[in-house]
Structures are given as structure tokens and as C-alpha cells.
Scaffold this active site. Structure first.
Site, short mmCIF file in Angstrom:
data_model
loop_
_atom_site.label_atom_id
_atom_site.label_comp_id
_atom_site.label_asym_id
_atom_site.label_seq_id
_atom_site.Cartn_x
_atom_site.Cartn_y
_atom_site.Cartn_z
N LYS A 12 4.92 6.70 2.36
CA LYS A 12 5.19 8.09 2.12
C LYS A 12 5.83 8.74 3.67
O LYS A 12 5.32 8.38 4.71
CB LYS A 12 3.85 8.74 1.80
CG LYS A 12 3.21 8.71 0.48
CD LYS A 12 2.03 9.28 0.40
CE LYS A 12 1.42 9.07 -1.19
NZ LYS A 12 2.46 9.84 -2.37
N GLU A 53 -8.69 13.48 -6.70
CA GLU A 53 -7.74 13.41 -7.80
C GLU A 53 -8.32 14.38 -8.91
O GLU A 53 -9.66 14.33 -9.00
CB GLU A 53 -7.47 12.08 -8.54
CG GLU A 53 -6.73 11.12 -7.46
CD GLU A 53 -6.74 9.92 -8.26
OE1 GLU A 53 -5.59 9.20 -9.07
OE2 GLU A 53 -7.63 8.93 -8.24
N ASP A 112 0.95 -1.14 -0.20
CA ASP A 112 0.04 0.14 0.21
C ASP A 112 0.88 1.27 0.03
O ASP A 112 1.48 1.50 0.98
CB ASP A 112 -0.84 -0.03 1.09
CG ASP A 112 -1.91 1.37 1.18
OD1 ASP A 112 -1.57 2.23 0.49
OD2 ASP A 112 -2.97 1.15 1.72
N HIS A 113 1.26 1.89 -1.21
CA HIS A 113 2.26 2.50 -1.12
C HIS A 113 2.27 3.90 -0.26
O HIS A 113 3.04 4.64 0.00
CB HIS A 113 2.59 2.95 -2.75
CG HIS A 113 1.66 4.03 -3.51
ND1 HIS A 113 0.49 3.59 -4.11
CD2 HIS A 113 1.66 5.32 -3.62
CE1 HIS A 113 -0.09 4.79 -4.40
NE2 HIS A 113 0.73 5.84 -4.27
N HIS A 142 -5.78 2.83 1.07
CA HIS A 142 -5.28 3.97 1.58
C HIS A 142 -5.91 4.73 2.60
O HIS A 142 -5.27 5.08 3.44
CB HIS A 142 -5.00 4.96 0.18
CG HIS A 142 -4.16 4.31 -0.91
ND1 HIS A 142 -3.60 3.67 -0.84
CD2 HIS A 142 -4.54 4.68 -2.27
CE1 HIS A 142 -2.91 3.22 -2.08
NE2 HIS A 142 -3.55 3.84 -3.00
N1 LIG Z 1 -0.19 2.08 -12.59
C1 LIG Z 1 -0.16 2.67 -11.44
O1 LIG Z 1 0.04 3.95 -10.91
C2 LIG Z 1 -0.52 1.76 -10.22
C3 LIG Z 1 -0.73 2.22 -8.93
C4 LIG Z 1 -1.06 1.33 -7.96
C5 LIG Z 1 -1.20 -0.16 -8.25
N2 LIG Z 1 -1.15 -0.64 -9.25
C6 LIG Z 1 -0.99 -2.00 -9.59
O2 LIG Z 1 0.30 -2.30 -9.90
C7 LIG Z 1 0.14 -3.44 -10.87
C8 LIG Z 1 0.63 -3.27 -12.20
O3 LIG Z 1 -0.05 -1.94 -12.73
P1 LIG Z 1 0.20 -1.27 -14.25
O4 LIG Z 1 -0.58 -0.23 -14.21
O5 LIG Z 1 1.49 -1.05 -14.34
O6 LIG Z 1 -0.23 -2.40 -15.07
P2 LIG Z 1 -0.11 -2.60 -16.98
O7 LIG Z 1 0.42 -0.91 -17.33
O8 LIG Z 1 -1.51 -2.95 -17.32
O9 LIG Z 1 1.00 -3.45 -16.97
C9 LIG Z 1 0.59 -5.11 -16.85
C10 LIG Z 1 1.99 -5.62 -17.17
O10 LIG Z 1 1.74 -7.10 -17.00
C11 LIG Z 1 2.11 -7.79 -18.28
N3 LIG Z 1 1.44 -8.81 -18.54
C12 LIG Z 1 0.08 -8.84 -18.67
N4 LIG Z 1 -0.45 -10.03 -18.87
C13 LIG Z 1 0.97 -10.84 -19.18
C14 LIG Z 1 0.90 -12.14 -19.47
N5 LIG Z 1 -0.26 -13.09 -19.46
N6 LIG Z 1 2.09 -12.86 -19.15
C15 LIG Z 1 3.17 -12.03 -18.81
N7 LIG Z 1 3.02 -10.52 -18.85
C16 LIG Z 1 1.76 -10.18 -18.76
C17 LIG Z 1 2.18 -6.59 -19.26
O11 LIG Z 1 3.34 -7.13 -20.06
P3 LIG Z 1 3.49 -7.04 -21.71
O12 LIG Z 1 4.35 -6.07 -22.21
O13 LIG Z 1 3.93 -8.63 -22.12
O14 LIG Z 1 1.97 -6.90 -22.14
C18 LIG Z 1 2.37 -5.41 -18.45
O15 LIG Z 1 4.19 -5.36 -18.32
C19 LIG Z 1 -1.47 -3.93 -10.83
O16 LIG Z 1 -1.63 -4.94 -9.91
C20 LIG Z 1 -2.06 -2.57 -10.38
O17 LIG Z 1 -3.37 -2.75 -9.72
C21 LIG Z 1 -0.57 0.12 -10.33
#
Ligand SMILES: NC(=O)c1ccc[n+]([C@@H]2O[C@H](COP(=O)([O-])OP(=O)(O)OC[C@H]3O[C@@H](n4cnc5c(N)ncnc54)[C@H](OP(=O)(O)O)[C@@H]3O)[C@@H](O)[C@H]2O)c1
Length: 507
Positions: free
Chosen positions: A203, A237, A198-199, A261
Site C-alpha cells: 500500500k 473492519e 503481506d499486502h 499487518h
Molecule cells: N480472500 C482474500 O481477500 C484474502 C486476503 C488475504 C489472503 N488471502 C489468502 O489467499 C489465499 C487464497 O484465498 P481465497 O480467499 O482466494 O481462497 P478460496 O476462495 O477458498 O480459493 C481457493 C482456491 O484454491 C483452489 N483449490 C482448493 N483446493 C484445491 C485442490 N485440492 N486442488 C486444486 N485447487 C484447489 C480452489 O479451486 P477450485 O475451483 O478447484 O475449488 C480455489 O481456486 C489463502 O491463502 C488466503 O489465506 C485471501
């Protein structure tokens, strides 16, 4: 915990906490989170000298990349998003331990390659078999990746080495799915090797809640129902869902933000003093206070959900949620959620905690406002205090990090007139060092095996216990109220507080 030797304690404070021999595997390394936060945080840690010399970083995703392509992506992401300046010598050292493994999560051969890559790095970089697996992947893949790690012997801790799992939020979709996920994870990793992110807890401003409350004598005597009128916890936001329709639709604001959060902020604001700052003592107090949270009696009146409609934001026209790309035009997903909770214990009985979060609100801000009761008696004329509000302590979590105290003061002049003034503590003015990013702190803690800042299963379960009935109620009662983009949410949320003679802050 402190030792009994005062000389050692004095030395410990000055010594930076440096990770021992280790490496990090990031699943989903091509994703948004990895590019914007994780890779830059790894570089910033290296730049601050907090990683071991042979630190290794393995990226895992489906792209057809060589190690060099991966290194280039890390380089670009560091240049764009790192907090600290780029230093070629740090980069050259980091790059020695960088590898890319291509594959799908179903692909056994890819996990076999991952295993041999780790073994090779152990020999070349001296990582000692110590690896953390960071699951920065869509939540539906959490069980699959963990099971693959088990199947390929990647979770085995041999000869005193460690293997850890780092799991991004959301941890489950409700209480049942959180418990199921936990079962899968714990079949593979022991509880003390599981780090749920839980980032917010990484902080500085959030950790400072504990310092403010428990390192001072000024605040704690008034931090209770005898003085506090109510507490408002806000995470607003100004942006919409951006390109994250696939993730967001069906999840919504309450699951995305309140469950983790905001309930963590509530726990830190309301908990009793822990016996020490080790993980067990902290978790015990946070779990206790979350367990004392009482659900609203009338969910129709004490919860509000909304969805942003078109409007203007920052001088630009914004489309409504239902018009966003990839969103079902009949979606009932909440982009705004507000709840009124109470805490059934001696310290807080009868004090409302109002939690709200939303997208496309007036401003990006996260804060905790502890609002105090009015003076029980006023010796001043009514006209003298017409412009006096309630005293408040506002913990500004982000942006503009700091703390504000608001109280009444005499307006200079010949008559007695009292008006609100503020006293401010701002990080930027009081400290010369800039605050590390939350992910820097959290990745370092994972490598050190320090779990203080990671929610335990008990806390996650308590949070879903609070949220599940609210979500169930919303599923069966009407639709979210619409609110214009760029405003402070639906009118229903204002009415919720107005019924009790209160109003939301407009930060
Ligand atoms: N983004 C944020 O700010 C944020 C904030 C809080 C929490 N999170 C959490 O962090 C996690 C990641 O979020 P994100 O926004 O970075 O997600 P994202 O942009 O959708 O990235 C998903 C990643 O998973 C890989 N992937 C998906 N399906 C796959 C498969 N079948 N085999 C291998 N690789 C696969 C994709 O790689 P490919 O290149 O191979 O498609 C990509 O690198 C999630 O759990 C999200 O809830 C994100």
C-alpha cells in the site's frame, strides 16, 4: 540502490519499472482473492505498460474449463474490479498468453500439463523460462503445491532464467509451523526467490511511513519516548466473516491481522533508519525492532479478545459470530483482539504500543496514531485548555488515505480558549495520479525480483514469537468477551487503556 552517476540517477527516476520477459502461474485462480485482486492487478499492470509484450498468465484449478472459459472469467473480473479503464487493445494482447490448466494439487498429470504449457508459452510468447508461481490457495496446500513444483522440475532455474514462489498469508499458524513450512519451501526455492505476501506493505500509505519519517526533518526529532506518550495501531473492519467461515474459525483476528499487518505497521513506525532502502537493510531494521518487542507481563490485563454478538450495522441487523453459517456454536475464535506491547530500546522504553483489530466494528478504518505527551507546563488558565486533547500525528492507511496532525489552537474571540484542530494531507488533493492497488505493486515487484516489500522469514518468526504466548494464554484462560456488532469492541479493551488514563481513538 543509487548509482554514483547523478545523470543516471536522474534518468532512473523517470523510467517506469517494467518487468522483463516473464509469466505468472496462479494456483487457486478460481478463488476469491484471485478474482477480486490478482487478475485485475495483472490487467492494470498491462494497461499501464508495465508488463512485457509476451506476458503469460496460467490459471490452475479444478474446474473443467477450456482456455476460453478462463479468459472469460478473467475478462469479467477485470471489468468488475480493475482500477484502470478497460481497453480492448490491451485485453487482446493479454489474452494471447492466457492458458488454463485443470487439476487437483495431487494430480501429477496436471503438473506435467503445466510444465508443457510453460514450455509452449516460452516458445510462442518469449517468456524466457521466467515464471512466478502464485499460491493463492488455502494455506494447508502450500507444502503440497511447492513439493509438486519440485517433483515436476518446475522450480528448476535453467540457463539464467528464474523461477519464483509467491506465498499468500498466513505463513504458518505459529512459530513451529512457520519454520516447518519454511523448510519445505526452501528445499525447493532459494530464499531470494521466495516472496511472502503481506499486502499491506504494497500500500502506498504504508510505504509513505518511511517517506514521512526519513525524508523529512520535522518528525524524527520528536519520534521517541521524550515526546511520544503512546502509539495506537488500528485495523477495524465493519464486515463480519462473510463466506470465509472455513478459513477464519480457529484462526481468529490476532493470527489473521496482528501477526502480519499490524506488527509490520509497528515495525515501520518504530524501526531505526535503515542504512539504505535495499531489502537487506530494511529487513535488518524491522527484525531488530520486532526482536525488541516485549511481551506483556500480565497477559490477562494487557491483552483482550472478543467475539461479535448480534447488533446493528449500517442500518441492518447483523447476526453474532456464533450464529454465522459454518461456525461451531461453541467456537472461541477471536473476532477482536487488542494487545499492549512495549519496545525495549532506548528510543521507545516505556512507551506503550496498543494494537487492535476486529470485525463488525463501528467503521472500516486502518490507521496509526502517534499520540504525544501534553506540554510539560501550561501558562494558560485551567479553563482555557479544558477542551485541549493530546497532539497527534495520524497516518490514515485506509480508506481516506492521508495524514492528519492534531494540535491545539486558540478559538477566535475575546478570551483565551484552546481547542483541538486538524491539519490534513489527503492523497486525493495533493496528487493527481490515483494510487496503484497493493497487489499491482507486489506482482510487479515479484516479476522484477525486488523483495523490499516482502517480509523475510526472520520477521515472520519474530511476529510468531510475539503472538504464540498470547494465543497459548487465551487457549487456557476463559472465553472471548462478547461485543455488540457495530460498536468499538468489548468493554475490557476500553478498561485496558482506562487503567493507564488513556482511551482508544474513535476514528
Ligand atoms: N480472500 C482474500 O481477500 C484474502 C486476503 C488475504 C489472503 N488471502 C489468502 O489467499 C489465499 C487464497 O484465498 P481465497 O480467499 O482466494 O481462497 P478460496 O476462495 O477458498 O480459493 C481457493 C482456491 O484454491 C483452489 N483449490 C482448493 N483446493 C484445491 C485442490 N485440492 N486442488 C486444486 N485447487 C484447489 C480452489 O479451486 P477450485 O475451483 O478447484 O475449488 C480455489 O481456486 C489463502 O491463502 C488466503 O489465506 C485471501
Amino acid at each position: 540502490m543509487s548509482s554514483s552517476n547523478p545523470l543516471r540517477d536522474a534518468a532512473d527516476r523517470r523510467l517506469p519499472r517494467i518487468a522483463g520477459p516473464s509469466g505468472l502461474v496462479i494456483f487457486g485462480v478460481t478463488g476469491d482473492l484471485s478474482r477480486k485482486k490478482l487478475m485485475p492487478a495483472v490487467y492494470d499492470l498491462a494497461n499501464r505498460g508495465l508488463l512485457p509484450p509476451g506476458f503469460s498468465l496460467i490459471g490452475f484449478a479444478r474446474r473443467d474449463w477450456e482456455d476460453e472459459d478462463f479468459a472469460q472469467v478473467v475478462h469479467d473480473s477485470v471489468k468488475e474490479h480493475a482500477r484502470t479503464p478497460f481497453r480492448e487493445e490491451v485485453w487482446q494482447q493479454l489474452i494471447q498468453g492466457m492458458r488454463f490448466v485443470q487439476g487437483d494439487f495431487d494430480d501429477d498429470a496436471a503438473f506435467a500439463t503445466l510444465k508443457s504449457t510453460i514450455e509452449e508459452l516460452d516458445k510462442q510468447q518469449g517468456t524466457g523460462g521466467n515464471f512466478a508461481f502464485y499460491l493463492s490457495v488455502p494455506p494447508k496446500f502450500f507444502p503440497k503445491v511447492v513439493q509438486q513444483l519440485k517433483k515436476h522440475g518446475l522450480a528448476d532455474q535453467k540457463d539464467g532464467s528464474w523461477r519464483r514462489a509467491v506465498i499468500e498469508k498466513p505463513f504458518g499458524h505459529d512459530l513451529k509451523s512457520a519454520q516447518e513450512l519454511n523448510q519445505v519451501v526452501h528445499e525447493v526455492f532459494p530464499p531470494n526467490e521466495v516472496f511472502r505476501i503481506d499486502h499491506y506493505l504494497g500500500k502506498e500509505t504504508v510505504q509513505n511511513i518511511l517517506a514521512l519519517r526519513f525524508a523529512n526533518t520535522l518528525f524524527e526529532p520528536i519520534w521517541n519516548r521524550s515526546y511520544v506518550d503512546h502509539v495506537q495501531i488500528t485495523m477495524a473492519e465493519d464486515i463480519g466473516i462473510g463466506g470465509r467461515a472455513g478459513y477464519y474459525d480457529g484462526i481468529g483476528a490476532a493470527r489473521d491481522v496482528i501477526q502480519n499487518h499490524l506488527l509490520q505497521l509497528l515495525a515501520l513506525t518504530a524501526m531505526e533508519e535503515p542504512a539504505s532502502f535495499d531489502a537487506h537493510a530494511l529487513v535488518a531494521e524491522k527484525t531488530k525492532v520486532l526482536g525488541a518487542v516485549r511481551l506483556p507481563k500480565d497477559l490477562g490485563k494487557e491483552t483482550v479478545r472478543g467475539q461479535y454478538a448480534a447488533g446493528w450495522q449500517g442500518g441492518e441487523q447483523a447476526v453474532g459470530y456464533l450464529q454465522e453459517d459454518g461456525i461451531d456454536p461453541k467456537s472461541t475464535t477471536d473476532t477482536y483482539a487488542a494487545v499492549r506491547l512495549e519496545i525495549d530500546n532506548r528510543r521507545w522504553a516505556g512507551v506503550p504500543f496498543y494494537l487492535r483489530t476486529g470485525k463488525r466494528l463501528g467503521r472500516r478504518v486502518t490507521e496509526i496514531a502517534v499520540v504525544f505527551q501534553r506540554a510539560p507546563h501550561s501558562p494558560f488558565d485551567h479553563t482555557a485548555t479544558e477542551e485541549l486533547g493530546q497532539n497527534a500525528i495520524v497516518i490514515r492507511v485506509q480508506p481516506d488515505e492521508g495524514i492528519t496532525m492534531r494540535f491545539g489552537s486558540k478559538v477566535p474571540g475575546t478570551s483565551m480558549e484552546i481547542r483541538d484542530v486538524s491539519m490534513d494531507f489527503a492523497y486525493g488533493e495533493s496528487f493527481t495520479e490515483s494510487s496503484p492497488e497493493a497487489y499491482e505493486r507486489l506482482i510487479l515487484d515479484v516479476l522484477l525480483g525486488d523483495s523490499n516489500l516482502f517480509p523475510r522469514l526472520e520477521e515472520v518468526e519474530q511476529s510468531w514469537r510475539i503472538l504464540d504466548p498470547i494465543e497459548e494464554y487465551w487457549d487456557t484462560h476463559g472465553k472471548p468477551a462478547q461485543y455488540e456488532s457495530g460498536t468499538w469492541g468489548p468493554a475490557e479493551a476500553d478498561e485496558m487503556l482506562a487503567r493507564e488514563g488513556r482511551s482508544w481513538r474513535r476514528p
